[in-house]
Motif scaffolding. Structure first.
Motif, PDB file in Angstrom:
ATOM      1  N   GLN A  46      45.797  88.328  17.449  1.00 58.64           N
ATOM      2  CA  GLN A  46      46.987  88.253  16.615  1.00 58.64           C
ATOM      3  C   GLN A  46      47.488  89.650  16.275  1.00 58.64           C
ATOM      4  N   LEU A  47      48.753  89.671  15.821  1.00 60.22           N
ATOM      5  CA  LEU A  47      49.397  90.902  15.377  1.00 60.22           C
ATOM      6  C   LEU A  47      49.769  90.711  13.907  1.00 60.22           C
ATOM      7  N   THR A  48      49.372  91.647  13.072  1.00 56.94           N
ATOM      8  CA  THR A  48      49.546  91.507  11.630  1.00 56.94           C
ATOM      9  C   THR A  48      50.275  92.728  11.058  1.00 56.94           C
ATOM     10  N   ARG A  49      51.256  92.452  10.171  1.00 50.14           N
ATOM     11  CA  ARG A  49      51.945  93.499   9.410  1.00 50.14           C
ATOM     12  C   ARG A  49      52.068  93.025   7.951  1.00 50.14           C
ATOM     13  N   ASP A  50      52.086  93.945   7.033  1.00 47.93           N
ATOM     14  CA  ASP A  50      52.240  93.555   5.634  1.00 47.93           C
ATOM     15  C   ASP A  50      53.331  94.381   4.968  1.00 47.93           C
ATOM     16  N   ALA A  51      53.773  93.877   3.826  1.00 48.00           N
ATOM     17  CA  ALA A  51      54.806  94.540   3.024  1.00 48.00           C
ATOM     18  C   ALA A  51      54.482  94.308   1.552  1.00 48.00           C
ATOM     19  N   PRO A  52      54.778  95.280   0.700  1.00 51.95           N
ATOM     20  CA  PRO A  52      54.436  95.134  -0.731  1.00 51.95           C
ATOM     21  C   PRO A  52      55.388  94.184  -1.442  1.00 51.95           C
ATOM     22  N   LEU A  53      54.876  93.538  -2.470  1.00 44.69           N
ATOM     23  CA  LEU A  53      55.697  92.751  -3.396  1.00 44.69           C
ATOM     24  C   LEU A  53      55.971  93.640  -4.611  1.00 44.69           C
ATOM     25  N   VAL A  54      57.244  93.953  -4.786  1.00 42.22           N
ATOM     26  CA  VAL A  54      57.630  94.919  -5.823  1.00 42.22           C
ATOM     27  C   VAL A  54      58.588  94.241  -6.800  1.00 42.22           C
ATOM     28  N   VAL A  55      58.259  94.324  -8.092  1.00 38.01           N
ATOM     29  CA  VAL A  55      59.106  93.755  -9.149  1.00 38.01           C
ATOM     30  C   VAL A  55      59.231  94.799 -10.245  1.00 38.01           C
ATOM     31  N   ALA A  56      60.473  95.135 -10.555  1.00 40.70           N
ATOM     32  CA  ALA A  56      60.753  96.085 -11.647  1.00 40.70           C
ATOM     33  C   ALA A  56      59.977  97.382 -11.451  1.00 40.70           C
ATOM     34  N   ASP A  57      60.047  97.912 -10.216  1.00 39.39           N
ATOM     35  CA  ASP A  57      59.442  99.202  -9.872  1.00 39.39           C
ATOM     36  C   ASP A  57      57.916  99.151  -9.850  1.00 39.39           C
ATOM     37  N   ARG A  58      57.327  97.970  -9.865  1.00 41.59           N
ATOM     38  CA  ARG A  58      55.868  97.861  -9.836  1.00 41.59           C
ATOM     39  C   ARG A  58      55.428  96.987  -8.677  1.00 41.59           C
TER      40      ARG A  58
ATOM     41  N   ILE B  50      53.153  94.371  -7.331  1.00 43.04           N
ATOM     42  CA  ILE B  50      52.286  93.367  -7.950  1.00 43.04           C
ATOM     43  C   ILE B  50      51.443  92.630  -6.912  1.00 43.04           C
ATOM     44  N   GLY B  51      51.585  92.994  -5.671  1.00 43.04           N
ATOM     45  CA  GLY B  51      50.832  92.333  -4.604  1.00 43.04           C
ATOM     46  C   GLY B  51      51.393  92.717  -3.243  1.00 43.04           C
ATOM     47  N   ARG B  52      50.999  91.981  -2.239  1.00 41.58           N
ATOM     48  CA  ARG B  52      51.539  92.239  -0.899  1.00 41.58           C
ATOM     49  C   ARG B  52      51.610  90.935  -0.127  1.00 41.58           C
ATOM     50  N   LEU B  53      52.544  90.914   0.820  1.00 38.62           N
ATOM     51  CA  LEU B  53      52.741  89.760   1.691  1.00 38.62           C
ATOM     52  C   LEU B  53      52.366  90.169   3.110  1.00 38.62           C
ATOM     53  N   GLU B  54      51.513  89.411   3.729  1.00 37.32           N
ATOM     54  CA  GLU B  54      50.990  89.718   5.066  1.00 37.32           C
ATOM     55  C   GLU B  54      51.439  88.638   6.051  1.00 37.32           C
ATOM     56  N   VAL B  55      51.999  89.067   7.189  1.00 35.86           N
ATOM     57  CA  VAL B  55      52.510  88.152   8.210  1.00 35.86           C
ATOM     58  C   VAL B  55      51.720  88.380   9.513  1.00 35.86           C
ATOM     59  N   SER B  56      51.266  87.295  10.121  1.00 34.93           N
ATOM     60  CA  SER B  56      50.507  87.372  11.376  1.00 34.93           C
ATOM     61  C   SER B  56      51.111  86.418  12.393  1.00 34.93           C
ATOM     62  N   ILE B  57      51.221  86.905  13.626  1.00 35.80           N
ATOM     63  CA  ILE B  57      51.709  86.062  14.722  1.00 35.80           C
ATOM     64  C   ILE B  57      50.706  86.149  15.869  1.00 35.80           C
ATOM     65  N   PRO B  58      50.653  85.121  16.702  1.00 35.83           N
ATOM     66  CA  PRO B  58      49.668  85.133  17.800  1.00 35.83           C
ATOM     67  C   PRO B  58      50.112  86.056  18.937  1.00 35.83           C
ATOM     68  N   LEU B  59      49.118  86.689  19.554  1.00 36.31           N
ATOM     69  CA  LEU B  59      49.359  87.498  20.760  1.00 36.31           C
ATOM     70  C   LEU B  59      48.823  86.818  22.011  1.00 36.31           C
ATOM     71  N   SER B  60      48.358  85.582  21.803  1.00 35.08           N
ATOM     72  CA  SER B  60      47.767  84.876  22.946  1.00 35.08           C
ATOM     73  C   SER B  60      48.800  84.608  24.034  1.00 35.08           C
ATOM     74  N   ALA B  61      50.026  84.261  23.589  1.00 37.04           N
ATOM     75  CA  ALA B  61      51.069  83.994  24.590  1.00 37.04           C
ATOM     76  C   ALA B  61      51.395  85.249  25.380  1.00 37.04           C
ATOM     77  N   LEU B  62      51.493  86.380  24.667  1.00 36.42           N
ATOM     78  CA  LEU B  62      51.769  87.638  25.353  1.00 36.42           C
ATOM     79  C   LEU B  62      50.611  88.014  26.280  1.00 36.42           C
ATOM     80  N   ALA B  63      49.379  87.804  25.773  1.00 42.27           N
ATOM     81  CA  ALA B  63      48.225  88.120  26.628  1.00 42.27           C
ATOM     82  C   ALA B  63      48.225  87.265  27.890  1.00 42.27           C
ATOM     83  N   LEU B  64      48.580  85.986  27.708  1.00 41.44           N
ATOM     84  CA  LEU B  64      48.621  85.107  28.878  1.00 41.44           C
ATOM     85  C   LEU B  64      49.712  85.537  29.849  1.00 41.44           C
TER      86      LEU B  64
END
Length: 745
Positions: free
Chosen positions: A99-111, A113-127
């Motif tokens: 899989q391929l994973t990237r994340d981005a911060p969750l920002v509220v009022a300049d702070r 407060i967490g992060r959001l992580e997105v993952s997609i499969p690379l199996s199709a590309l590998a195939l």
């Protein structure tokens, strides 16, 4: 040499296409998932911004937001973590080990407060790469043997690369469209340069022409409202210093000169060596959200009808004032007021007139008090005023007196004359309560006392008020139980005497309550309790039924039965079906209707709008009952209704009888009232006659009937009947003295 060239060509053909395709595809997927992560984090951050305190408990709503903007046909997994790295939410199917994973911060009022992580499969590309590599290898092998064939395969590979490029461009277009729908635009700035770069979407959002707008750093900073430019620069300095992602809400002047609300997100840009070379980010139009938030805040803290502060905001202001008084020693007061007879206005003239009256009262209060004091509407016709910084208690009383004077009197609403007044309860801050709830309770007790003493006045809280009210509150459930169990309540009957004959020609039915613990409780105490606890309609119906059945019992026993008079409260007119109740009682008791007299006070006819009363009285007269106007001369209506409404009797109030034998003015006034009743064909009955002299004056003035302690007090049915029989015998003796003496000789 040729073999080496052929081999080299075969190797190049076997390796270059899959490597190129794999690199392009991987970079495309990486860019796409990075953008998705940034976009999704912005959407989630936007939602959390409005629900920051509870967002970790609203995962269902966040799931809906995340799923709404993701292609459901692909295996995309999104995860949300808090700052501690705790997994809070997982959306989508797992893409598997590859899989391929990237994340981005969750920002509220300049702070963050967490992060959001997105993952997609690379199996199709590998195939794809596997088969592509296999194909390229076969082509390379074939090219080794035939140089022409590899060239054709190479053209095919190039075509596939072009198709991939087209797909990438298509996906980029889709992402741009998503930005357009989300009102988001990209920007960037390289350190040391004078100009910035804006995406076309930013020009669209702000309404500037990209061909004429001078996109310099100073020109852009001029667009920010108030001190937003300096705030943004401070935030960007923090981003550069710490390498974090920050967002800030700012006001930006649009091309039409109006300011809009925007959320600016800033990230640090570094080169391949890790050197800081600039900043970039997004700007999103949040004007609608801001306006909606302001509107929600207004709805949350202000009364939509009058525009005054509501109960929630009032509690906050009172708590703040209490804290300030405790720190500084300032003096403050809480004034609680409601409108006298407002319910009658609603019932007789309708809620539209009632609402208009509330709005006018709000304007009167605001105009009278100005900005020096805080005014709010707590609900219904109840208003509250917070007096801050008053010099002493006397000033609070002076303001209360002014409010009573301003509101009391005749108020004209759309050519309708409405008579209103107000009563006020006053509680001093800290002295009568140290919380807003305690103060309101104290003020409410003082308001209760003001109403009890006659309305149209103010009262300051005293500790004795609490004790008196507690006693009355304790009696309310007891009265309800007495009605439900038919225990402790009884009806006493006060005779009404015909002046010319001395005979009892009527009784007034009066309720009495013998409490199982407290003993006899006077009506002056429990009738107001019945009114305030909404039991008065039940009490009135109970008395009506008891009196009707008692009269029928006397009639069946062969006793000449005079009229039975029963008092009817205003609440029975407005809040119950009086006509139906009277018809039901007459049917159940089988009492001849003409023997039932209903006494109504003229205060029912307030505001010159007696249409409902007229309809009720007309229906009652159709039954054949007698109608008496009680407490004549003490109400608020004009005399016109005497000629318009079907009253049979005019009952003169005690205030016109008291001292009539010693005051010529009182005598003349009483003479006029009796003459008025006689001129209208109505029977006049005076209540409250207590002396021989008063009876003599009434007889001389031609009053028809008398009711008072001089003759008899209210008594149980058997005692009242015995008194009537004695009076009848005495009247017979007085009428035929010779015949009586012969019979007794």
């Amino acid at each position: 040499m040729r073999l080496r060239i052929a081999l080299a060509i075969g190797i190049v053909i076997a390796l270059l296409p899959p490597l190129s395709y794999g690199l392009v595809s991987y970079r495309y997927l990486a860019n796409e998932i990075t953008f998705v992560a940034d976009l999704q984090s912005a959407r989630v951050s936007k939602y959390i911004y409005a629900h920051e305190d509870l967002w970790q408990y609203q995962l269902v709503r966040i799931t809906e937001i995340v799923e709404l903007h993701v292609d459901q046909s692909s295996k995309t997994e999104q995860r949300i973590f808090n700052n501690d790295g705790k997994l809070l939410l997982t959306v989508g199917e797992s893409p598997g080990l590859l899989q391929l994973t990237r994340d981005a911060p969750l920002v509220v009022a300049d702070r963050q407060i967490g992060r959001l992580e997105v993952s997609i499969p690379l199996s199709a590309l590998a195939l794809e790469l596997f088969f592509f590599s296999l194909l390229s290898s076969l082509i390379g092998i074939a090219a080794y043997y035939a140089r022409a064939l590899p060239l054709r395969r190479l053209d095919q590979a190039v075509g596939e690369l072009e198709a991939a490029k087209n797909i990438l461009e298509q996906r980029s277009g889709q992402l741009n469209e998503a930005q357009h729908l989300g009102l988001i635009g990209d920007w960037s700035y390289n350190f040391g340069e004078d100009t910035l770069w804006w995406a076309d979407e930013i020009f669209n959002l702000l309404g500037y022409d990209p061909d004429t707008f001078d996109l310099t750093r100073d020109r852009v900073m001029e667009l920010y409202g108030d001190d937003d430019a300096s705030r943004l620069l401070e935030l960007q300095s923090e981003v550069v210093k710490h390498g974090v992602v920050r967002s800030i809400d700012v006001r930006v002047r649009r091309g039409d000169g109006e300011y809009g609300h925007f959320a600016v997100t800033t990230k640090l840009r570094s080169d391949k060596h890790g050197d800081k070379i600039g900043v970039y980010g997004t700007i999103q139009d949040i004007t609608d959200r801001k306006l909606a938030s302001e509107q929600l805040e207004k709805l949350a803290f202000h009364d939509p009808l009058t525009g005054l502060a509501n109960r929630t905001l009032f509690h906050r202001r009172v708590d703040d004032a209490l804290g300030r008084c405790a720190r500084t020693g300032e003096i403050g007061a809480l004034l609680l007021l409601d409108l006298d007879r407002f319910k009658d206005v609603n019932d007789t003239l309708g809620h539209a007139v009632g609402d208009a009256l509330l709005v006018k009262v709000a304007h009167l209060l605001a105009r009278t008090l100005g900005n020096a004091h805080f005014v709010s509407r707590l609900g219904g016709d109840e208003f509250a005023v917070l007096l801050e910084g008053v010099s002493d208690r006397d000033e609070s009383e002076r303001i209360a007196t002014e409010i009573v004077a301003v509101i009391s009197g005749m108020t004209v609403l759309d050519r309708i004359e409405v008579t209103v007044g107000t009563s006020i309860g006053i509680a001093m801050l800290l002295d009568h309560g140290r919380t807003s709830d305690e103060l309101l309770r104290s003020a409410d007790l003082a308001l209760y006392r003001a109403k009890e003493e006659g309305r149209g006045r103010y009262r300051i809280f005293e500790s004795s008020m609490d004790e008196a009210v507690q006693e009355k509150v304790a009696l309310s459930p007891d009265l309800r139980n007495a009605l439900a169990d038919d225990q402790g309540l009884s009806v006493h009957y006060q005779p009404q005497i015909e002046i010319l004959t001395g005979r009892v020609i009527g009784y007034e039915a009066l309720i009495r309550w013998n409490h199982p613990v407290r003993g006899n409780i006077p009506p002056a105490l429990f009738i107001p309790i019945a009114e305030s606890s909404h039991l008065i309609c039940d009490v009135g119906y109970w008395v009506l039924r008891q009196a009707a059945f008692q009269a029928k019992e006397w009639l069946d026993a062969g006793v000449p039965t005079p009229t039975i008079a029963v008092n009817v409260s205003a609440a029975q007119i407005w809040n119950s079906d009086l006509v139906s109740d009277v018809g039901k009682v007459l049917a159940e008791s089988d009492l001849p209707p003409h023997l039932l007299c209903l006494e109504l006070t003229e205060s029912l006819l307030m505001d010159q709008n007696e249409s409902r009363v007229r309809n009720v009285l007309k229906s009652l007269k159709e039954f054949g009952v007698t109608l008496a106007l009680d407490d004549f001369g003490t109400g608020y209506s004009s005399l016109g209704y005497l000629t318009q409404l079907p009253f049979d009797k005019l009952k003169i109030d005690r205030i016109f009888i008291d001292g009539v034998n010693t005051s010529q003015r009182s005598t003349e006034l009483l003479r006029g009232i009796i003459a008025l009743g006689r001129g209208l064909g109505m029977t006049t009955i005076a209540e409250g006659a207590e002396t021989q002299e008063e009876v003599a004056v009434l007889r001389e003035l031609g009053c028809d009937q008398i009711q008072g302690f001089f003759f008899a007090r209210p008594a149980p049915a058997d005692e009242a009947l015995a008194y009537a029989l004695r009076m009848a015998a005495d009247a017979l003796v007085a009428a035929t003295p010779d015949r009586y003496q012969a019979a007794t000789a």
